[in-house]
Design a protein around this motif. Structure first.
Motif, PDB file in Angstrom:
ATOM      1  N   SER A 316       0.834  -1.205   0.000  1.00 16.06           N
ATOM      2  CA  SER A 316       0.000   0.000   0.000  1.00 16.06           C
ATOM      3  C   SER A 316       0.863   1.246   0.000  1.00 16.06           C
ATOM      4  O   SER A 316       1.633   1.484   0.952  1.00 16.06           O
ATOM      5  CB  SER A 316      -0.921  -0.016   1.213  1.00 16.06           C
ATOM      6  OG  SER A 316      -1.700   1.154   1.264  1.00 16.06           O
ATOM      7  N   ASP A 317       0.723   2.049  -1.067  1.00 20.22           N
ATOM      8  CA  ASP A 317       1.373   3.368  -1.189  1.00 20.22           C
ATOM      9  C   ASP A 317       2.841   3.303  -0.751  1.00 20.22           C
ATOM     10  O   ASP A 317       3.295   4.127   0.047  1.00 20.22           O
ATOM     11  CB  ASP A 317       0.606   4.403  -0.352  1.00 20.22           C
ATOM     12  CG  ASP A 317       0.939   5.836  -0.790  1.00 20.22           C
ATOM     13  OD1 ASP A 317       1.374   6.015  -1.948  1.00 20.22           O
ATOM     14  OD2 ASP A 317       0.788   6.757   0.037  1.00 20.22           O
ATOM     15  N   ALA A 318       3.564   2.356  -1.294  1.00 23.45           N
ATOM     16  CA  ALA A 318       4.943   2.121  -0.864  1.00 23.45           C
ATOM     17  C   ALA A 318       5.943   2.845  -1.759  1.00 23.45           C
ATOM     18  O   ALA A 318       5.702   3.056  -2.951  1.00 23.45           O
ATOM     19  CB  ALA A 318       5.249   0.626  -0.861  1.00 23.45           C
ATOM     20  N   VAL A 319       7.046   3.227  -1.152  1.00 25.92           N
ATOM     21  CA  VAL A 319       8.210   3.744  -1.869  1.00 25.92           C
ATOM     22  C   VAL A 319       9.311   2.701  -1.715  1.00 25.92           C
ATOM     23  O   VAL A 319       9.694   2.354  -0.595  1.00 25.92           O
ATOM     24  CB  VAL A 319       8.665   5.106  -1.302  1.00 25.92           C
ATOM     25  CG1 VAL A 319       9.935   5.581  -2.008  1.00 25.92           C
ATOM     26  CG2 VAL A 319       7.556   6.142  -1.450  1.00 25.92           C
ATOM     27  N   LEU A 320       9.809   2.203  -2.854  1.00 25.06           N
ATOM     28  CA  LEU A 320      10.786   1.114  -2.818  1.00 25.06           C
ATOM     29  C   LEU A 320      12.118   1.597  -3.369  1.00 25.06           C
ATOM     30  O   LEU A 320      12.168   2.429  -4.281  1.00 25.06           O
ATOM     31  CB  LEU A 320      10.302  -0.075  -3.652  1.00 25.06           C
ATOM     32  CG  LEU A 320       8.891  -0.591  -3.383  1.00 25.06           C
ATOM     33  CD1 LEU A 320       8.610  -1.820  -4.250  1.00 25.06           C
ATOM     34  CD2 LEU A 320       8.689  -0.912  -1.917  1.00 25.06           C
ATOM     35  N   GLY A 321      13.186   1.066  -2.826  1.00 22.41           N
ATOM     36  CA  GLY A 321      14.514   1.429  -3.300  1.00 22.41           C
ATOM     37  C   GLY A 321      15.544   1.233  -2.216  1.00 22.41           C
ATOM     38  O   GLY A 321      15.429   0.327  -1.368  1.00 22.41           O
ATOM     39  N   TYR A 322      16.509   2.117  -2.195  1.00 24.66           N
ATOM     40  CA  TYR A 322      17.640   2.005  -1.282  1.00 24.66           C
ATOM     41  C   TYR A 322      17.825   3.345  -0.582  1.00 24.66           C
ATOM     42  O   TYR A 322      17.306   4.381  -1.035  1.00 24.66           O
ATOM     43  CB  TYR A 322      18.885   1.602  -2.066  1.00 24.66           C
ATOM     44  CG  TYR A 322      18.651   0.355  -2.905  1.00 24.66           C
ATOM     45  CD1 TYR A 322      18.851  -0.914  -2.378  1.00 24.66           C
ATOM     46  CD2 TYR A 322      18.171   0.460  -4.214  1.00 24.66           C
ATOM     47  CE1 TYR A 322      18.601  -2.050  -3.130  1.00 24.66           C
ATOM     48  CE2 TYR A 322      17.911  -0.674  -4.979  1.00 24.66           C
ATOM     49  CZ  TYR A 322      18.137  -1.931  -4.431  1.00 24.66           C
ATOM     50  OH  TYR A 322      17.879  -3.050  -5.167  1.00 24.66           O
ATOM     51  N   SER A 332       1.066   0.291  -5.061  1.00 28.59           N
ATOM     52  CA  SER A 332      -0.080  -0.303  -4.366  1.00 28.59           C
ATOM     53  C   SER A 332      -0.562  -1.492  -5.188  1.00 28.59           C
ATOM     54  O   SER A 332      -1.228  -1.318  -6.219  1.00 28.59           O
ATOM     55  CB  SER A 332      -1.204   0.728  -4.190  1.00 28.59           C
ATOM     56  OG  SER A 332      -0.801   1.786  -3.346  1.00 28.59           O
ATOM     57  N   ARG A 333      -0.198  -2.679  -4.770  1.00 29.88           N
ATOM     58  CA  ARG A 333      -0.563  -3.895  -5.495  1.00 29.88           C
ATOM     59  C   ARG A 333      -0.874  -4.997  -4.498  1.00 29.88           C
ATOM     60  O   ARG A 333      -0.303  -5.050  -3.394  1.00 29.88           O
ATOM     61  CB  ARG A 333       0.578  -4.384  -6.398  1.00 29.88           C
ATOM     62  CG  ARG A 333       1.118  -3.385  -7.383  1.00 29.88           C
ATOM     63  CD  ARG A 333       0.126  -2.985  -8.440  1.00 29.88           C
ATOM     64  NE  ARG A 333      -0.284  -4.122  -9.267  1.00 29.88           N
ATOM     65  CZ  ARG A 333      -1.274  -4.067 -10.147  1.00 29.88           C
ATOM     66  NH1 ARG A 333      -1.971  -2.956 -10.292  1.00 29.88           N
ATOM     67  NH2 ARG A 333      -1.575  -5.120 -10.872  1.00 29.88           N
ATOM     68  N   SER A 334      -1.759  -5.902  -4.876  1.00 23.68           N
ATOM     69  CA  SER A 334      -2.076  -7.072  -4.061  1.00 23.68           C
ATOM     70  C   SER A 334      -1.704  -8.335  -4.823  1.00 23.68           C
ATOM     71  O   SER A 334      -1.813  -8.387  -6.059  1.00 23.68           O
ATOM     72  CB  SER A 334      -3.563  -7.110  -3.713  1.00 23.68           C
ATOM     73  OG  SER A 334      -3.904  -6.019  -2.887  1.00 23.68           O
ATOM     74  N   VAL A 335      -1.251  -9.340  -4.089  1.00 24.37           N
ATOM     75  CA  VAL A 335      -0.904 -10.633  -4.673  1.00 24.37           C
ATOM     76  C   VAL A 335      -1.838 -11.666  -4.072  1.00 24.37           C
ATOM     77  O   VAL A 335      -1.853 -11.878  -2.850  1.00 24.37           O
ATOM     78  CB  VAL A 335       0.564 -11.008  -4.383  1.00 24.37           C
ATOM     79  CG1 VAL A 335       0.895 -12.367  -4.989  1.00 24.37           C
ATOM     80  CG2 VAL A 335       1.505  -9.932  -4.915  1.00 24.37           C
TER      81      VAL A 335
END
Length: 644
Positions: A316-322, A332-335
């Motif tokens: 939910s409303d995530a920021v991904l990286g380093y 924002s994705r569901s699996v």
């Protein structure tokens, strides 16, 4: 042409090729296929002169120039462009000859060297090298970065670009796709389809072989068999041959049984002795048709998951990286349970970042990731050695896994399990560091299967796997009852396993509405769009003031127009300079062509030397303009990407 006639090749006491004969014609593009260890690399070693025939004859045109990818990791502080450019051995030789002639002040030699430089393509050598580098997935700003500043996989891409840069009549490619993403793979296919020389390629990617080869040579049981057509055509023909061979063998066995029954029944009777003896001779003369002995195909299956949480996880409303670099925003994705998700995206867009975040290898910078109760992840890293200890053997890996992660198992049970993955006998005690890439990949798969995951995260799992093992993986994934998230450049695996795709690009993740053919078209269109955007000269009107009050929709439109005008204002001077550069480059290209044409005529040595010097100056000016053009294009692209 390349010709092998009654050729035998040994390494020590081991026979690698036994009395083989085959012909490869100029311009043919050949896929060399066979199981791991069958001798494919042996054929390459024969062609490049590292091995010599023990019997028979081997011939290759002596004037042919050969190029192949160096297998060692390059270690140099040389810039990427200079490193790839050095692959053009002809150009390097002529440059060295020119330097020697200038040092000796030999006017005639200088004139000849300038003429040879024109023939060697000096005027466009740098753009050709940079086109190869960019095509294999590098960014414009990386063109002059030191080779040692790149990771191992990227340095091997530079080795590939260097081999493609070399003028050649024979190109040898051993697993060229191992370090490529799908976008670079599509580009490489297009490049190889245009290659005019003879090519031999070893690959375990069936779609790549289908795209770039028109002849298949199968190596098996120390023999080489030539088939017309690509890999799919070979598979069809081979299957028909095996079926026919099996039918012929079955009929022969029936005939042998009938003859043997007559012999056994009547050989003791004097009246039938002659007939019995004639049948014995018939048996001896009969051509023995070898039974179709199916080689030990590798098959495995994933165990049924203990549970299947639904949803598996929600981002939910995530920021991904380093910490020092944000890669993806607003994720924002569901699996869900049972999904088969293929993760697509150009190189460097964040596919592995997403997988590593889901695999708990790195943490999300912002936002939340909610895991379903009982989520159990099986993660295949892009580099198998990330999870393997080179000093330990397969049994030690399994013992540690059963003890620390579970489920628990006795040593004999672990040995039996490893045997199902073709680790039997002494192999269970062999150090992993001495194993091939395919064997390491099989061990990682075995360790994942043992853990009974319900979510499989697979990041390029087919690197180093042969075609049979890839097929086994495809079957196992289709039978797996859990969820699969797959990053792969193996289109056959993606087609067979995935029923939906996510597209990672431009800092975001979204669904991709289409199949892999649509994605390949998307990649080509995207590359075309970037090129056109870099070269276009925008002619936007000057900014105008917006009214103080406006309706929300009008306000949004005006804000969008203002943003576009600001973007145009920032890029307009750059694009104007770009257009001036293109006009000047066209003029310089015309000058170099005129000088090259003049050098091709009969001129006094002094005029040849003068024309050569002029050509060198024009080529240097053109090279400088082209480098500025690339820098400007990259700057415009960066500004436009930031504005999106």
């Amino acid at each position: 042409m390349i010709s092998l006639r009654n050729l035998t090749l040994r390494r020590g006491a081991k026979v690698l090729l036994d009395n083989v004969s085959i012909t490869l014609n100029p311009g043919e593009k050949v896929g060399l296929v066979g199981r791991n260890g069958a001798g494919k690399s042996t054929v390459f070693a024969l062609l490049d002169g590292n091995l010599h025939e023990d019997a028979g004859e081997f011939s290759i045109p002596p004037q042919w120039r050969m190029s192949q990818v160096a297998q060692h990791m390059p270690e140099t502080e040389e810039g990427a462009t200079a490193f790839v450019l050095a692959g053009d051995t002809r150009l390097m030789e002529v440059r060295a000859a020119l330097a020697a002639a200038e040092a000796a002040e030999d006017g005639m030699a200088i004139a000849h060297a300038y003429s040879d430089l024109a023939d060697a393509g000096e005027h466009d050598a740098v753009p050709r090298a940079q086109a190869l580098i960019l095509g294999l997935g590098f960014q414009v700003q990386e063109l002059d970065k030191p080779v040692n500043s790149f990771s191992g996989g990227w340095r091997m891409r530079l080795q590939l670009a260097r081999a493609l840069m070399c003028p050649s009549d024979l190109l040898l490619l051993d697993e060229p796709t191992n370090h490529l993403d799908l976008d670079a793979l599509v580009w490489l296919e297009a490049w190889l389809q245009r290659y005019a020389g003879t090519m031999l390629v070893i690959s375990h990617d069936r779609e790549f072989l289908d795209a770039v080869t028109g002849v298949t040579v199968h190596i098996e049981n120390q023999k080489l068999t030539r088939y017309g057509g690509n890999y799919s055509a070979f598979e069809t023909t081979r299957a028909q041959q095996l079926e026919l061979q099996q039918t012929s063998f079955a009929r022969q066995q029936e005939k042998i049984a009938h003859l043997q029954k007559f012999i056994d029944r009547f050989k003791a009777k004097a009246s039938k002795a002659k007939q019995a003896q004639s049948r014995v001779k018939a048996l001896e003369r009969m051509e023995k048709i070898a039974p179709v002995l199916a080689e030990a195909d590798f098959n495995f299956e994933f165990k049924e998951p203990a549970n299947l949480p639904n949803p598996m996880l929600a981002i939910s409303d995530a920021v991904l990286g380093y910490p020092d670099k944000v890669v993806l925003r607003g994720v924002s994705r569901s699996v869900m349970a049972g999904q088969r998700i293929g993760i697509l995206g150009a190189n460097g867009q964040g596919k592995s970042t997403l997988v590593k975040t889901v695999a708990r290898q790195i943490e999300a910078l912002q936002g939340t990731i909610t895991e379903g109760k009982g989520l159990h992840i099986g993660y295949f890293a892009q580099q198998e050695l990330d999870v393997l200890s080179p000093q330990s053997n397969p049994l030690e890996h399994m013992v540690r896994l059963a003890r620390d992660v579970g489920p628990a198992g006795r040593e004999q049970e672990l040995r039996n399990f490893l045997g199902s993955f073709n680790f039997s006998g002494d192999m269970v005690a062999q150090a992993v560091g001495t194993m091939s890439g395919g064997e390491k990949a099989r061990l990682v798969l075995a360790m994942i299967v043992w853990q009974r995951p319900n979510l499989l995260l697979l990041d390029e799992p087919t690197n180093h796997l042969d075609l049979a093992t890839r097929e086994a993986l495809s079957v196992a994934l289709n039978e797996f009852e859990g969820t699969v998230m797959l990053v792969s450049h193996d289109r056959a695996l993606l087609r067979a396993v995935c029923d939906e795709f996510w597209l990672v690009g431009r800092g975001a993740i979204g669904p991709f509405d289409g199949d892999l053919d649509d994605y390949q078209r998307y990649l080509l269109d995207e590359a075309k769009r970037v090129r056109e955007a870099a070269r276009a000269v925008a002619a936007a009107p000057a900014p105008t003031a917006a009214p103080v009050a406006a309706a929300p929709a009008q306000d949004q439109r005006r804000q969008g127009a203002a943003a576009r005008q600001q973007l145009a204002a920032r890029t307009r001077p750059l694009k104007r300079e770009l257009a001036e550069l293109e006009a000047r480059m066209a003029q310089r290209q015309a000058e170099t062509q005129a000088l090259e044409a003049r050098l091709a005529t009969s001129l006094p040595p002094a005029e040849i030397a003068e024309a050569g010097r002029q050509l060198k100056q024009a080529a240097a000016a053109l090279e400088a303009d082209e480098e500025r053009w690339l820098a400007l294009s990259g700057e415009i692209e960066a500004i436009e990407a930031a504005a999106q």
